[in-house]
Design an enzyme around this catalytic site. Structure first.
Site, PDB file in Angstrom:
ATOM      1  N   ARG A 110       0.854  -1.193   0.000  1.00 38.73           N
ATOM      2  CA  ARG A 110       0.000   0.000   0.000  1.00 38.73           C
ATOM      3  C   ARG A 110       0.880   1.229   0.000  1.00 38.73           C
ATOM      4  O   ARG A 110       1.733   1.378   0.872  1.00 38.73           O
ATOM      5  CB  ARG A 110      -0.848   0.038   1.277  1.00 38.73           C
ATOM      6  CG  ARG A 110      -2.026  -0.822   1.263  1.00 38.73           C
ATOM      7  CD  ARG A 110      -3.089  -0.423   2.255  1.00 38.73           C
ATOM      8  NE  ARG A 110      -2.669   0.110   3.547  1.00 38.73           N
ATOM      9  CZ  ARG A 110      -3.510   0.446   4.509  1.00 38.73           C
ATOM     10  NH1 ARG A 110      -4.806   0.309   4.320  1.00 38.73           N
ATOM     11  NH2 ARG A 110      -3.099   0.906   5.653  1.00 38.73           N
ATOM     12  N   THR A 114      -1.298   7.426  -0.733  1.00 38.96           N
ATOM     13  CA  THR A 114      -2.595   7.232  -1.401  1.00 38.96           C
ATOM     14  C   THR A 114      -3.387   6.064  -0.819  1.00 38.96           C
ATOM     15  O   THR A 114      -4.591   5.969  -1.028  1.00 38.96           O
ATOM     16  CB  THR A 114      -2.394   6.939  -2.900  1.00 38.96           C
ATOM     17  OG1 THR A 114      -1.715   5.674  -3.015  1.00 38.96           O
ATOM     18  CG2 THR A 114      -1.577   8.023  -3.578  1.00 38.96           C
ATOM     19  N   ASP A 206       0.401  -3.309  11.934  1.00 38.48           N
ATOM     20  CA  ASP A 206       0.882  -3.645  10.591  1.00 38.48           C
ATOM     21  C   ASP A 206       1.250  -5.126  10.543  1.00 38.48           C
ATOM     22  O   ASP A 206       2.230  -5.553  11.157  1.00 38.48           O
ATOM     23  CB  ASP A 206       2.098  -2.770  10.244  1.00 38.48           C
ATOM     24  CG  ASP A 206       2.513  -2.945   8.796  1.00 38.48           C
ATOM     25  OD1 ASP A 206       2.723  -4.104   8.364  1.00 38.48           O
ATOM     26  OD2 ASP A 206       2.623  -1.936   8.089  1.00 38.48           O
ATOM     27  N   ASP A 209       4.786  -6.144   9.092  1.00 37.64           N
ATOM     28  CA  ASP A 209       5.862  -5.833  10.035  1.00 37.64           C
ATOM     29  C   ASP A 209       5.856  -6.797  11.222  1.00 37.64           C
ATOM     30  O   ASP A 209       6.909  -7.248  11.675  1.00 37.64           O
ATOM     31  CB  ASP A 209       5.722  -4.392  10.546  1.00 37.64           C
ATOM     32  CG  ASP A 209       6.230  -3.377   9.541  1.00 37.64           C
ATOM     33  OD1 ASP A 209       6.960  -3.767   8.610  1.00 37.64           O
ATOM     34  OD2 ASP A 209       5.895  -2.184   9.681  1.00 37.64           O
TER      35      ASP A 209
HETATM   36  C1  PRP Z   1      -1.240  -5.038   4.238  1.00 40.95           C
HETATM   37  C2  PRP Z   1      -2.030  -6.318   4.234  1.00 40.95           C
HETATM   38  C3  PRP Z   1      -2.845  -6.183   2.980  1.00 40.95           C
HETATM   39  C4  PRP Z   1      -3.098  -4.685   2.905  1.00 40.95           C
HETATM   40  C5  PRP Z   1      -4.508  -4.430   3.333  1.00 40.95           C
HETATM   41  O1  PRP Z   1      -0.149  -5.119   3.371  1.00 40.95           O
HETATM   42  O2  PRP Z   1      -1.271  -7.474   4.277  1.00 40.95           O
HETATM   43  O3  PRP Z   1      -2.188  -6.641   1.818  1.00 40.95           O
HETATM   44  O4  PRP Z   1      -2.181  -4.078   3.821  1.00 40.95           O
HETATM   45  O5  PRP Z   1      -4.835  -3.088   3.167  1.00 40.95           O
HETATM   46  P1  PRP Z   1      -5.912  -2.603   2.093  1.00 40.95           P
HETATM   47  O6  PRP Z   1      -7.095  -3.489   2.260  1.00 40.95           O
HETATM   48  O7  PRP Z   1      -6.186  -1.194   2.518  1.00 40.95           O
HETATM   49  O8  PRP Z   1      -5.295  -2.677   0.748  1.00 40.95           O
HETATM   50  P2  PRP Z   1       0.903  -3.925   3.207  1.00 40.95           P
HETATM   51  O9  PRP Z   1       0.478  -3.010   2.120  1.00 40.95           O
HETATM   52  O10 PRP Z   1       1.146  -3.298   4.553  1.00 40.95           O
HETATM   53  O11 PRP Z   1       2.187  -4.667   2.682  1.00 40.95           O
HETATM   54  P3  PRP Z   1       3.143  -5.714   3.434  1.00 40.95           P
HETATM   55  O12 PRP Z   1       2.351  -6.964   3.699  1.00 40.95           O
HETATM   56  O13 PRP Z   1       4.220  -5.934   2.457  1.00 40.95           O
HETATM   57  O14 PRP Z   1       3.630  -5.090   4.701  1.00 40.95           O
HETATM   58  N1  URA Z   2      -2.537  -3.362   6.718  1.00 38.80           N
HETATM   59  C1  URA Z   2      -2.197  -3.843   7.936  1.00 38.80           C
HETATM   60  O1  URA Z   2      -1.225  -4.589   8.061  1.00 38.80           O
HETATM   61  N2  URA Z   2      -2.950  -3.496   8.977  1.00 38.80           N
HETATM   62  C2  URA Z   2      -4.012  -2.677   8.881  1.00 38.80           C
HETATM   63  O2  URA Z   2      -4.663  -2.405   9.902  1.00 38.80           O
HETATM   64  C3  URA Z   2      -4.350  -2.181   7.618  1.00 38.80           C
HETATM   65  C4  URA Z   2      -3.603  -2.548   6.547  1.00 38.80           C
END
Ligand code: PRP
Ligand code: URA
Length: 216
Positions: A110, A114, A206, A209
């Site tokens: 994400r 944005t 997160d 993380d």
């Molecule tokens: C997190 C999660 C989803 C997304 C959800 O990933 O694992 O993929 O956010 O958010 P959304 O419904 O608003 O799109 P992130 O973008 O943090 O990436 P990561 O798993 O690489 O940390």
């Molecule tokens: N992605 C995450 O990992 N946690 C949230 O709460 C939203 C998006």
């Protein structure tokens, strides 16, 4: 107030063991190794529910007592697709259920400003159009990542898709179910709302993380 009860493709799994494990995940003091283990266990429980409709046929076998016709899984053409990174934590739990399943991977993150998903990786089996695809990601927040992943899957020819997540925000459920009413969604729990940073409240923070120990 978003009424998610009208989305007939959305299923919140009701099981005390699942809710207990999600509570452990949420706790800020849960350490990385324990967090990973619990995500895997949750994927196993949710996968078990999501795979409930696998078709079976009767097969003749022989027990030590006699011959008998008994059910066996008919269609073994499955494909598990975690959304990187956090979805990777669920992959092993799903593979414990169906060790022979093929896996594809979609990398999305994400954008911090944005909140829209940015694609950076995609590797899917060539015969994805013949497989039942189980898309997996622990978090359904705005729904952007899951919807983006479904569009990528469709572009590659996927026909039958099920989405499995652990925690969903009502906003994400609405967006996803309205965009993809033909995708069944299995979820561990629906939380209250998104905050101004599009994080799920109360959520777990997160997930990527916390899974990989990269907490800032
Ligand atoms: C997190 C999660 C989803 C997304 C959800 O990933 O694992 O993929 O956010 O958010 P959304 O419904 O608003 O799109 P992130 O973008 O943090 O990436 P990561 O798993 O690489 O940390
Ligand atoms: N992605 C995450 O990992 N946690 C949230 O709460 C939203 C998006």
């Amino acid at each position: 107030m978003i009424d998610i009860s009208k989305y007939t493709n959305f299923h919140e799994i009701d099981h005390p063991l699942l809710k207990h494990k999600i509570t452990k995940l949420r706790e800020k003091d849960t350490k990385t190794n324990e967090f990973r283990q619990i995500v895997k266990e949750i994927a196993f429980i949710e996968g078990y529910e999501a795979l409930r409709d696998l078709p079976t046929h009767l097969r003749e076998i022989e027990t030590p007592i006699e011959k008998t016709w008994q059910p066996s899984i008919s269609r073994k053409k499955l494909c598990f697709v975690p959304i990187l990174r956090a979805g990777l934590g669920m992959e092993d739990g799903m593979l414990e259920l169906v060790p022979g399943a093929t896996c594809g991977h979609i990398g999305l993150y994400r954008d911090e400003e944005t909140k829209k998903p940015v694609e950076y990786y995609c590797k899917l089996p060539g015969d994805i159009c013949d497989r039942h695809v189980y898309l997996i990601d622990p978090m359904l927040a705005t729904g952007g990542s899951a919807m983006g992943a479904v569009e990528i899957l469709r572009k590659h020819g996927a026909q039958k898709i099920t989405f499995i997540c652990i925690i969903a925000a009502p906003e994400g459920v609405k967006a996803f179910c309205e965009a993809h009413p033909d995708v069944e969604v299995f979820c561990g729990v629906v939380d209250r709302e998104l905050n101004d940073d599009a994080y799920i409240c109360p959520g777990l923070g997160d997930c990527g993380d916390r899974t990989f120990g990269t907490v800032k």
